[in-house]
Design a protein around this motif. Sequence first.
Motif, PDB file in Angstrom:
ATOM      1  N   ALA A  38       0.360  -1.329   6.191  1.00 10.31           N
ATOM      2  CA  ALA A  38       0.156  -0.443   5.034  1.00 10.31           C
ATOM      3  C   ALA A  38      -0.330   0.918   5.514  1.00 10.31           C
ATOM      4  N   GLU A  64     -11.566  -5.513   0.696  1.00 13.07           N
ATOM      5  CA  GLU A  64     -10.309  -4.921   0.222  1.00 13.07           C
ATOM      6  C   GLU A  64      -9.571  -5.880  -0.709  1.00 13.07           C
ATOM      7  N   ILE A  72      -6.050  -6.894  -2.834  1.00 14.91           N
ATOM      8  CA  ILE A  72      -4.610  -6.693  -2.861  1.00 14.91           C
ATOM      9  C   ILE A  72      -4.244  -6.455  -4.323  1.00 14.91           C
ATOM     10  N   ARG A 121      -4.765   2.045   0.468  1.00 11.23           N
ATOM     11  CA  ARG A 121      -3.605   1.998   1.360  1.00 11.23           C
ATOM     12  C   ARG A 121      -2.426   1.513   0.541  1.00 11.23           C
ATOM     13  N   ALA A 136       1.162  -0.654   0.890  1.00 12.53           N
ATOM     14  CA  ALA A 136       2.064  -1.478   1.708  1.00 12.53           C
ATOM     15  C   ALA A 136       3.491  -1.188   1.271  1.00 12.53           C
ATOM     16  N   SER A 171      -1.870   4.933   4.785  1.00 10.18           N
ATOM     17  CA  SER A 171      -2.861   5.581   3.918  1.00 10.18           C
ATOM     18  C   SER A 171      -2.127   6.183   2.727  1.00 10.18           C
ATOM     19  N   LEU A 218       1.147  -5.982   4.939  1.00  7.85           N
ATOM     20  CA  LEU A 218      -0.215  -5.544   4.638  1.00  7.85           C
ATOM     21  C   LEU A 218      -0.815  -4.819   5.839  1.00  7.85           C
ATOM     22  N   ASP A 219      -0.588  -5.388   7.028  1.00  6.29           N
ATOM     23  CA  ASP A 219      -1.142  -4.779   8.237  1.00  6.29           C
ATOM     24  C   ASP A 219      -0.557  -3.387   8.482  1.00  6.29           C
ATOM     25  N   VAL A 247      -5.356  -2.384  -1.194  1.00  9.94           N
ATOM     26  CA  VAL A 247      -4.032  -2.157  -0.635  1.00  9.94           C
ATOM     27  C   VAL A 247      -3.045  -2.450  -1.767  1.00  9.94           C
TER      28      VAL A 247
END
Length: 447
Positions: free
Chosen positions: A369, A267, A269, A340, A342, A371, A366-367, A312
Motif C-alpha cells: 500500500a 491500523e 483495514i 495508506r 492498497a 501513502s 496491503l504490504d 489502509v
Amino acid sequence: MAFGIPESAIEEIKARTDLSDLIAGYGIQVKRAGGSYKACCPFHHEKTPSFHIQPAKGFYHCFGCGESGDVIKFVMKYEGLTFVEAPMKLAAACGLEIETKEDPEAALRKRQFALHAELAAFYRRCIKEAKEAARAREYLASRDLSEEVAEKFQIGYAPQSADAMLTWAKKHGFTAAELETAGVLKPPRYQGGRWYSPFAGRVMFSIRDRQGRVIAFSGRTLETDKTKMRGGKYVNSPATPIFKKSNVLYAFDLAAGKIANAKPVREAIVCEGQIDVVRCHACGFDTAVASQGTAFTSEHVQILKKVADAAVLVFDADAAGQKAAVSTAGEMLATGMTVRVARLPDGEDPDSLLRSKGPDAFRECLDNAVSIVAFQVAVARAKEPNPDSYDAISRTGRAVLELVKKCPGAVMRAGLMQEAATLLKIPVSALEEDLAKLETEKPRPIQ
Ligand code: ZN
C-alpha cells in the motif's frame, strides 16, 4: 421541563409550594418587607439582608451575589440535588404523587433492540430451513460463505410473505407498528392493500453496533434480472431510533479490539463493501471494517479513531473507488490519522482477490500500500495526457495540496509535502508557496 417529570407536575409543585415558607423551613430567618420578604442570603456571606423573596411570583433574587430562581432551583442549589431529585423531594413534601416515566425514547430504543435481535435470529432460521430460501443458500455456497461465517455475521433470509412476518411478530409480542418503525415492513399503500416488506426475498446482513447488538439490516437481492429487481442490489434499513448510517461501521464490534491491539501500528483495514469485510474476517484479516452503504463521513472517522491511529484503504480500482479513497483519506487526515491506499489488481475487490488468489496475495497488496500522497499523485497523473508538462504537474500538485490542506499537524504536513515534491520532481518551496495561496482561497471539493 425536568427530564422524565411532566411539565404539569412541575407547575403543580410550584403552585403548592410557598417559597418563603420553604426557605424559612431551612431555618433561615425570613422578614416581611412590604409585599415581599427579605433574608440574609444563604448563598453568600452577608450581615445585611439583600436576598429578596417574592412568594406571589415564586421567585427569589439576591442583590449581593446575583443568585436567583424558583422553588426548584432553590432546593437544587441549597441541597445540592439534581433537576430530577429536587422536584421529586418537593412533590413528596406537598403531597403530590409523580409517576416518573421512563424516558419514552429510551423505552422505544429498548423495544427496537429486542426486535432486531429476534429478527436476526428469525432471518437466520429462515435461511437455514425455509424452502423458499434455497436460492439464498445457493448464494452463500457460491460466495464461499460457510455456515460458520454466516453465523458469525448473522446472515439470514427475509421471507417473501409479509403475512409470515406479521404472524411471527404476533407470536413474539411485537406489533406491526414496531416492524414498521424498524423499516422491515411497510403498511399497505392503498385501502384494502397488504403490508409488504422492502426486504422480501433478500439475503439479510445484520448490522451491529459497537456492543454487538443488531441495529439494522442490509438486504442483498438474489434477482439477477435487473428489470425484475425492486429497490436495487442492496436495500438498507432506514434511519430508526437505534440506527443512523452515518455513525455505524460494519463489523466494528468484531474489529475494534483487534485494531486497538494491532502491532506495530494500530491500523484498520477499510473496505467499501460489507461482503469484502466478511471475507477479510473469514480469511484472518480481522481489523477490517466498512462504512454502511454510504461514503465515509467525519463521524465514521471519529468512531474509528478511538481505536486506530492509521488506516489502509482497500477500495475498488475503478474511478468511483479512487474518488471514494481520496475523500475518505481527506476525512482521516483531518483528524491526524495516517492513511495508506492498497492498490488492487484491475477488476478485483478484496472479496474476489481473497477468493481467487488467497490471503497471501491480499497480504502482499496491503504490504505494498502506498501513502495517500503517492496515491493521489498517481491518480491525478493518470488523468493527464501529458503528465510531465508544467500544466499537468501544477494540476497534480494542486490536487495533492487540497488533501494536505486538511491535515492539521505541521510535521505531518511537512512530510506529505516533501513526499509530493519528490514525486513531482519539484522543489518543496514551490508547493509551500502554492499551499499558502490555496489557504487564502475558498474551499472547493477534492477532485
Ligand atoms: Zn447572595
